[in-house]
Design a protein around this motif. Structure first.
Motif, mmCIF file in Angstrom:
data_model
loop_
_atom_site.group_PDB
_atom_site.id
_atom_site.type_symbol
_atom_site.label_atom_id
_atom_site.label_comp_id
_atom_site.label_asym_id
_atom_site.label_seq_id
_atom_site.Cartn_x
_atom_site.Cartn_y
_atom_site.Cartn_z
ATOM 1 N N ALA A 234 0.831 -1.205 0.000
ATOM 2 C CA ALA A 234 0.000 0.000 0.000
ATOM 3 C C ALA A 234 0.865 1.255 0.000
ATOM 4 C CB ALA A 234 -0.930 -0.001 1.216
ATOM 5 N N GLY A 235 1.959 1.235 0.751
ATOM 6 C CA GLY A 235 2.877 2.370 0.767
ATOM 7 C C GLY A 235 3.516 2.580 -0.595
ATOM 8 N N GLY A 236 3.829 1.489 -1.286
ATOM 9 C CA GLY A 236 4.407 1.578 -2.628
ATOM 10 C C GLY A 236 3.428 2.186 -3.618
ATOM 11 N N GLU A 237 2.146 1.815 -3.487
ATOM 12 C CA GLU A 237 1.124 2.395 -4.374
ATOM 13 C C GLU A 237 1.023 3.900 -4.166
ATOM 14 O OE1 GLU A 237 -2.679 0.497 -4.020
ATOM 15 O OE2 GLU A 237 -1.877 -1.507 -4.451
ATOM 16 N N ARG A 238 0.942 4.299 -2.891
ATOM 17 C CA ARG A 238 0.827 5.719 -2.562
ATOM 18 C C ARG A 238 2.013 6.504 -3.123
ATOM 19 N NH1 ARG A 238 -0.750 4.288 2.499
ATOM 20 N NH2 ARG A 238 1.423 4.354 3.165
ATOM 21 N N ALA A 239 3.216 5.995 -2.887
ATOM 22 C CA ALA A 239 4.422 6.686 -3.332
ATOM 23 C C ALA A 239 4.455 6.794 -4.860
ATOM 24 C CB ALA A 239 5.659 5.962 -2.809
ATOM 25 N N MET A 240 4.036 5.726 -5.555
ATOM 26 C CA MET A 240 4.070 5.738 -7.027
ATOM 27 C C MET A 240 3.101 6.782 -7.564
ATOM 28 S SD MET A 240 5.793 4.230 -9.439
ATOM 29 C CE MET A 240 5.844 5.582 -10.623
ATOM 30 N N ARG A 241 1.931 6.906 -6.929
ATOM 31 C CA ARG A 241 0.970 7.932 -7.361
ATOM 32 C C ARG A 241 1.555 9.328 -7.204
ATOM 33 N NH1 ARG A 241 -3.046 4.662 -4.796
ATOM 34 N NH2 ARG A 241 -3.908 3.351 -6.460
ATOM 35 N N PHE A 254 13.451 2.814 -8.513
ATOM 36 C CA PHE A 254 14.093 1.849 -7.621
ATOM 37 C C PHE A 254 13.292 1.873 -6.319
ATOM 38 C CE2 PHE A 254 17.411 1.612 -4.088
ATOM 39 C CZ PHE A 254 17.304 0.241 -3.945
ATOM 40 N N ALA A 255 12.610 0.769 -6.012
ATOM 41 C CA ALA A 255 11.809 0.682 -4.782
ATOM 42 C C ALA A 255 12.643 0.003 -3.704
ATOM 43 C CB ALA A 255 10.527 -0.097 -5.030
ATOM 44 N N ALA A 256 12.509 0.463 -2.457
ATOM 45 C CA ALA A 256 13.382 0.012 -1.374
ATOM 46 C C ALA A 256 13.160 -1.438 -0.965
ATOM 47 C CB ALA A 256 13.248 0.923 -0.156
ATOM 48 N N ASN A 257 12.017 -2.014 -1.353
ATOM 49 C CA ASN A 257 11.862 -3.469 -1.193
ATOM 50 C C ASN A 257 10.847 -4.008 -2.209
ATOM 51 O OD1 ASN A 257 9.397 -2.748 -0.093
ATOM 52 N ND2 ASN A 257 9.536 -4.159 1.645
ATOM 53 N N ASP A 258 10.752 -5.335 -2.280
ATOM 54 C CA ASP A 258 9.911 -5.947 -3.315
ATOM 55 C C ASP A 258 8.432 -5.670 -3.092
ATOM 56 O OD1 ASP A 258 12.211 -6.930 -4.378
ATOM 57 O OD2 ASP A 258 11.922 -8.998 -3.701
ATOM 58 N N LEU A 259 8.003 -5.638 -1.826
ATOM 59 C CA LEU A 259 6.581 -5.409 -1.567
ATOM 60 C C LEU A 259 6.160 -4.035 -2.077
ATOM 61 C CD1 LEU A 259 6.066 -6.920 2.031
ATOM 62 C CD2 LEU A 259 5.640 -7.986 -0.183
ATOM 63 N N SER A 260 6.972 -3.005 -1.837
ATOM 64 C CA SER A 260 6.575 -1.684 -2.337
ATOM 65 C C SER A 260 6.732 -1.621 -3.854
ATOM 66 C CB SER A 260 7.330 -0.549 -1.630
ATOM 67 O OG SER A 260 8.693 -0.783 -1.569
ATOM 68 N N ALA A 261 7.681 -2.365 -4.430
ATOM 69 C CA ALA A 261 7.787 -2.432 -5.891
ATOM 70 C C ALA A 261 6.519 -3.047 -6.482
ATOM 71 C CB ALA A 261 9.013 -3.252 -6.299
ATOM 72 N N ALA A 262 5.978 -4.077 -5.807
ATOM 73 C CA ALA A 262 4.744 -4.713 -6.285
ATOM 74 C C ALA A 262 3.599 -3.701 -6.298
ATOM 75 C CB ALA A 262 4.386 -5.921 -5.406
ATOM 76 N N GLY A 263 3.534 -2.864 -5.265
ATOM 77 C CA GLY A 263 2.517 -1.808 -5.227
ATOM 78 C C GLY A 263 2.714 -0.819 -6.360
ATOM 79 N N ALA A 264 3.963 -0.421 -6.605
ATOM 80 C CA ALA A 264 4.261 0.525 -7.686
ATOM 81 C C ALA A 264 3.854 -0.051 -9.039
ATOM 82 C CB ALA A 264 5.748 0.876 -7.679
#
Lengths: 347, 347
Positions: A234-241, A254-264
């Motif tokens: 969820a944090g990755g989605e927010r940041a990507m938006r 470059f996302a700091a981990n895979d879970l936030s990359a998945a959100g992005a």
């Protein structure tokens, strides 16, 4: 099963197995020199009677409980939602089991409960502690220090590498900064010029170090290309938006981990951006199966999370052995493991 | 952080906070009658110094550790792979935290490690134990009995409702048999006549009871319509393949839990069977998000897993309080929660 239930004695075990008390004692205490059929009979008697050696009495002599506490400085809900912790615990569990030491996981609802954790650690219930996912303002290190139990940290603690109160801090970590540099250099090598970073929670050194690695390569980067995440999808989605709003021309993340990359990745797909053609994406961890199941599969920086857990346990056990043999001596030093770039389809 | 590091004293806390030792003691021991600003100052001093009350000394007086062990009779890998355990732990954690009792999760690699768990329980490190996911031949109940700690079980233990060695067994469970009957009656109501059952591991009472509920409705069922699973998605896939081979005319499946139903759904889709048109499928648990995310979303029997965890903790704490107040008296009785059928698209 109240305190008044009488416990089976070693004498009862010996009688049931049809052996002498001395033989039963040798088997129970792990000594050698007893013939296998007798060992088998004693073991069966132990199980049938539910015999348990009086560990409390034994601890008074050896001052050992053969138990190690694991403390994850996150609420219980995150511990079970993020596979990172399961992997680290797997490594710890294997190593402790191999040394017949009990893994005692102390769960909490949140930071407010850390005083209680400190109390348990100080209560003499464990030989040592393994602590991970510390945040900068966490009261835990002070509490653990106060409890006086030997400790190994997972991830470099925020107070730096140096000694603290003359006790060297021992930790196991991966090369967060170097791994981040590799990821960003790879994006540069693909010809990307507007490279963004989705950070982790910046009160954790792993996230701060990965941001430093990003900046090592992207000197004078536009601050609009850095968005704070929190290691969750969820944090990755927010940041990507945020990033797409501030810099619609972004061509790599470059996302700091895979879970936030998945959100992005989800947000990019939603907005019709092709990965990697329009925007290349790299994660960190190589968390399986996540990193293989994203669409497209994720290029990422691999760290061996299970091995970090195993090493933490190994360092602590070594430290405990030393302490038992020689009294308080120099602790083993910290270990920083290398990372490797794993190429899949996303960058 | 070795045993030689000197612990901060209560005197040091009082000095740092600029209050008397008596005031500091009242705050630390949770007494009333201290003004809020002073409480705040003492709390800050406690945190800054990493002060920990001498719990071991206190335990000698009260004979309480304010800690409860949780033992899941499954290997550590399954504990983290099956969301059922996370949910139950969430309920337990909330309840224990509300009573400032520490949740001590004892993890193992497998059944061979249960003797060590028994040793830890017997070592006087916890006030009581919550035990779940027992299997019939598990040595754990005997070991726990031998350890003499008050215990509440999650799920009805296999030795029946009656007293065991004059100590009544207390457990919390849902109405597995009644819930299963509801599921199968629903399938019958849809006009299905060749109804199959994918069981759980039959050395667990929850699985055995659900099978009994299935048989209550499907008297004289063809044994070929019963396939053994193990509560995992992979086990559900295996069982569904067996069923399709033995009875290609199957028109409904009651799976013993949602995870195995999810596995069954995958195999049915693979084989081109439409759900629910060709084969109706019902699960058990209403495990979210799993049950909502299957294709199609799963009709299932709902049990409140988190509430079961909460109740287990509540019963144990009540038992401990009683024991402290009145000595060993009758334990609270077991609780069986009702289930409800949740209709989604699969049946």
């Amino acid at each position: 099963m109240t305190g008044t239930a009488s416990r089976p004695t070693l004498e009862a075990v010996a009688a049931r197995a049809g052996v002498s008390r001395a033989t039963a004692s040798r088997v129970v205490n792990g000594g050698d020199g007893v013939r296998e059929p007798l060992v088998e009979r004693v073991r069966r008697a132990v199980e049938e009677l539910g015999y348990v050696p009086n560990q409390a009495a034994r601890s008074l002599v050896t001052r050992r409980h053969d138990a190690v506490a694991v403390v994850i400085a996150e609420p219980e809900t995150r511990v079970f939602a993020d596979p990172f912790f399961a992997l680290q615990l797997r490594g710890i569990s294997k190593e402790l089991t191999a040394h017949d030491s009990q893994l005692v996981l102390l769960l909490t609802e949140g930071r407010d409960d850390h005083v209680r954790v400190g109390r348990y650690l100080a209560g003499g219930h464990v030989d040592g502690a393994l602590v991970f996912s510390l945040h900068l303002d966490d009261p835990l290190p002070g509490l653990i220090h106060g409890a006086g139990v030997p400790t190994v940290f997972g991830g470099r603690p925020g107070w730096g590498d140096g000694p603290r109160d003359a006790v060297p801090t021992v930790y196991v970590d991966c090369d967060n900064r170097g791994g981040a540099r590799d990821a960003v250099r790879h994006l540069v090598g693909l010809g990307r010029t507007r490279i963004a970073h989705i950070t982790g929670p910046l009160d954790q050194t792993s996230a701060a170090d990965r941001l430093d690695g990003f900046r090592d390569v992207m000197v004078d980067v536009d601050p609009a290309l850095i968005a704070e995440g929190d290691f969750t999808p969820a944090g990755g989605e927010r940041a990507m938006r945020e990033l797409l709003e501030r810099r619609p021309d972004v061509d790599a993340v470059f996302a700091a981990n895979d879970l936030s990359a998945a959100g992005a990745l989800r947000v990019l797909r939603e907005r019709g951006r092709r990965v990697p053609d329009d925007v290349a994406v790299i994660g960190f961890d190589d968390m399986l199966p996540v990193a293989e199941q994203t669409d497209p599969p994720l290029t990422t920086v691999r760290q061996d999370i299970e091995e970090i857990g195993r090493l933490m346990a190994r360092l602590l056990l070594r430290r405990l052995d030393r302490a038992a043999d020689e009294g308080p001596v120099g602790a083993p030093s910290s270990v920083v493991l290398p990372t490797t770039l794993v190429r899949r389809a996303s960058a």
